[in-house]
Design an enzyme around this catalytic site. Structure first.
Site, PDB file in Angstrom:
ATOM      1  N   GLY A  63     -13.932 -21.183  40.662  1.00 16.70           N
ATOM      2  CA  GLY A  63     -15.129 -20.366  40.464  1.00 16.70           C
ATOM      3  C   GLY A  63     -15.233 -19.807  39.059  1.00 16.70           C
ATOM      4  O   GLY A  63     -14.903 -20.475  38.077  1.00 16.70           O
ATOM      5  N   VAL A  64     -15.645 -18.558  38.975  1.00 19.73           N
ATOM      6  CA  VAL A  64     -15.885 -17.941  37.667  1.00 19.73           C
ATOM      7  C   VAL A  64     -14.572 -17.799  36.880  1.00 19.73           C
ATOM      8  O   VAL A  64     -14.558 -17.897  35.651  1.00 19.73           O
ATOM      9  CB  VAL A  64     -16.638 -16.598  37.841  1.00 19.73           C
ATOM     10  CG1 VAL A  64     -15.773 -15.512  38.445  1.00 19.73           C
ATOM     11  CG2 VAL A  64     -17.229 -16.144  36.519  1.00 19.73           C
ATOM     12  N   ASP A  65     -13.476 -17.608  37.583  1.00 20.70           N
ATOM     13  CA  ASP A  65     -12.151 -17.493  36.957  1.00 20.70           C
ATOM     14  C   ASP A  65     -11.829 -18.767  36.166  1.00 20.70           C
ATOM     15  O   ASP A  65     -11.445 -18.713  34.984  1.00 20.70           O
ATOM     16  CB  ASP A  65     -11.125 -17.282  38.089  1.00 20.70           C
ATOM     17  CG  ASP A  65      -9.778 -16.768  37.609  1.00 20.70           C
ATOM     18  OD1 ASP A  65      -9.635 -16.518  36.399  1.00 20.70           O
ATOM     19  OD2 ASP A  65      -8.880 -16.622  38.456  1.00 20.70           O
TER      20      ASP A  65
ATOM     21  N   SER B 148     -16.402 -11.301  44.487  1.00 19.04           N
ATOM     22  CA  SER B 148     -16.039 -11.577  45.894  1.00 19.04           C
ATOM     23  C   SER B 148     -17.027 -12.441  46.674  1.00 19.04           C
ATOM     24  O   SER B 148     -16.722 -12.825  47.811  1.00 19.04           O
ATOM     25  CB  SER B 148     -15.794 -10.292  46.704  1.00 19.04           C
ATOM     26  OG  SER B 148     -14.515  -9.757  46.425  1.00 19.04           O
TER      27      SER B 148
ATOM     28  N   TYR C 236     -14.204 -15.826  47.977  1.00 21.23           N
ATOM     29  CA  TYR C 236     -13.727 -14.728  48.821  1.00 21.23           C
ATOM     30  C   TYR C 236     -14.688 -14.353  49.962  1.00 21.23           C
ATOM     31  O   TYR C 236     -14.358 -13.505  50.789  1.00 21.23           O
ATOM     32  CB  TYR C 236     -13.383 -13.496  47.973  1.00 21.23           C
ATOM     33  CG  TYR C 236     -12.042 -13.598  47.264  1.00 21.23           C
ATOM     34  CD1 TYR C 236     -11.266 -14.752  47.346  1.00 21.23           C
ATOM     35  CD2 TYR C 236     -11.535 -12.537  46.519  1.00 21.23           C
ATOM     36  CE1 TYR C 236     -10.042 -14.860  46.706  1.00 21.23           C
ATOM     37  CE2 TYR C 236     -10.299 -12.631  45.870  1.00 21.23           C
ATOM     38  CZ  TYR C 236      -9.561 -13.804  45.974  1.00 21.23           C
ATOM     39  OH  TYR C 236      -8.340 -13.889  45.344  1.00 21.23           O
TER      40      TYR C 236
HETATM   41  P1  ADP Z   1     -14.498 -14.646  44.328  1.00 25.99           P
HETATM   42  O1  ADP Z   1     -13.180 -15.331  44.560  1.00 25.99           O
HETATM   43  O2  ADP Z   1     -14.338 -13.210  43.881  1.00 25.99           O
HETATM   44  O3  ADP Z   1     -15.437 -14.809  45.455  1.00 25.99           O
HETATM   45  P2  ADP Z   1     -15.858 -16.751  42.783  1.00 25.99           P
HETATM   46  O4  ADP Z   1     -15.605 -17.128  41.367  1.00 25.99           O
HETATM   47  O5  ADP Z   1     -15.531 -17.754  43.834  1.00 25.99           O
HETATM   48  O6  ADP Z   1     -15.073 -15.365  43.013  1.00 25.99           O
HETATM   49  O7  ADP Z   1     -17.378 -16.363  42.961  1.00 25.99           O
HETATM   50  C1  ADP Z   1     -17.955 -15.171  42.486  1.00 25.99           C
HETATM   51  C2  ADP Z   1     -19.361 -15.471  41.997  1.00 25.99           C
HETATM   52  O8  ADP Z   1     -19.270 -16.038  40.682  1.00 25.99           O
HETATM   53  C3  ADP Z   1     -20.124 -16.500  42.825  1.00 25.99           C
HETATM   54  O9  ADP Z   1     -21.480 -16.054  42.972  1.00 25.99           O
HETATM   55  C4  ADP Z   1     -20.074 -17.760  41.968  1.00 25.99           C
HETATM   56  O10 ADP Z   1     -21.189 -18.600  42.184  1.00 25.99           O
HETATM   57  C5  ADP Z   1     -20.142 -17.124  40.589  1.00 25.99           C
HETATM   58  N1  ADP Z   1     -19.783 -17.959  39.437  1.00 25.99           N
HETATM   59  C6  ADP Z   1     -19.079 -19.115  39.357  1.00 25.99           C
HETATM   60  N2  ADP Z   1     -19.025 -19.543  38.086  1.00 25.99           N
HETATM   61  C7  ADP Z   1     -19.705 -18.647  37.330  1.00 25.99           C
HETATM   62  C8  ADP Z   1     -20.037 -18.514  35.936  1.00 25.99           C
HETATM   63  N3  ADP Z   1     -19.639 -19.422  35.047  1.00 25.99           N
HETATM   64  N4  ADP Z   1     -20.789 -17.432  35.545  1.00 25.99           N
HETATM   65  C9  ADP Z   1     -21.191 -16.501  36.426  1.00 25.99           C
HETATM   66  N5  ADP Z   1     -20.918 -16.561  37.736  1.00 25.99           N
HETATM   67  C10 ADP Z   1     -20.187 -17.617  38.183  1.00 25.99           C
END
Ligand code: ADP
Length: 173
Positions: free
Chosen positions: A34-36, A119, A123
């Site tokens: 994901g965003v991480d 989350s 999550y």
């Molecule tokens: P968590 O494990 O906290 O749920 P995720 O990364 O899976 O974290 O998702 C959190 C949000 O970040 C989701 O809405 C996902 O679509 C979003 N996301 C993923 N990539 C990016 C990005 N490059 N920029 C902004 N938001 C993102």
């Protein structure tokens, strides 16, 4: 007046030129999906090197690193709650994430912050329930944090964006 400082956009948080972007990390702080994954990919390997020195992060807490190849000077890593039906303190823990990020922002004199939707991806926290918590907690923290002037909720998909817009509109009522 304060709500003028808060906005939502539909976009990629790694592209934002703000003082700090927030990472929805996991307890290890050693990268994930994901965003991480997107943040580590855009910041480059030095981010992981610094994260390795932090000894992880507890759920609801936050730790700050530099932004390396990102336009943002800092990354504030926070660990959101895993959704387990809503009866396990998820709301309090999610609010704690936003509070912990502001604590870091005060420490580092950060004036602009971009948040992802913590989350609501892997999550599993329903975005309809997370967005009002995010907006409300950020409003409260802004009141007690004069140094922060701008907050942007960066929503990666249109549906998340629409839900955040609705939560922000709720501020007017
Ligand atoms: P968590 O494990 O906290 O749920 P995720 O990364 O899976 O974290 O998702 C959190 C949000 O970040 C989701 O809405 C996902 O679509 C979003 N996301 C993923 N990539 C990016 C990005 N490059 N920029 C902004 N938001 C993102």
């Amino acid at each position: 007046m304060k709500e003028k400082l808060i906005s939502a956009i539909n976009g990629d948080i790694t592209e934002l030129s703000v003082d700090a972007i927030v990472n929805a990390a996991n307890n290890s702080l050693l990268g994930g999906g994901g965003v991480d994954g997107a943040i580590h990919g855009a910041a480059g390997p030095e981010l992981l090197e610094e994260c390795k020195s932090l000894n992880g992060c507890a759920t609801g807490k936050a730790k700050t690193t530099k932004g390396y190849a990102l336009s943002a000077g800092y990354v504030i890593h926070t660990v959101g709650p895993v959704w387990r039906g809503g009866g396990n303190g998820e709301e309090e823990t999610l609010a704690e994430c936003y509070k912990s990020v502001f604590e870091e922002a005060r420490k580092h004199k950060i004036s602009s912050i971009a948040f992802p939707s913590i989350s609501t991806g892997i999550y599993g926290y329903p975005v309809e329930r997370a967005a009002p918590v995010a907006v409300r907690t950020v409003m409260e923290e802004l009141e007690r944090t004069p140094t922060v002037e701008k907050v942007i909720f960066v929503c990666f998909d249109k549906r998340t964006y629409d839900v955040y817009l609705e939560a922000l509109e709720g501020l007017d009522g």
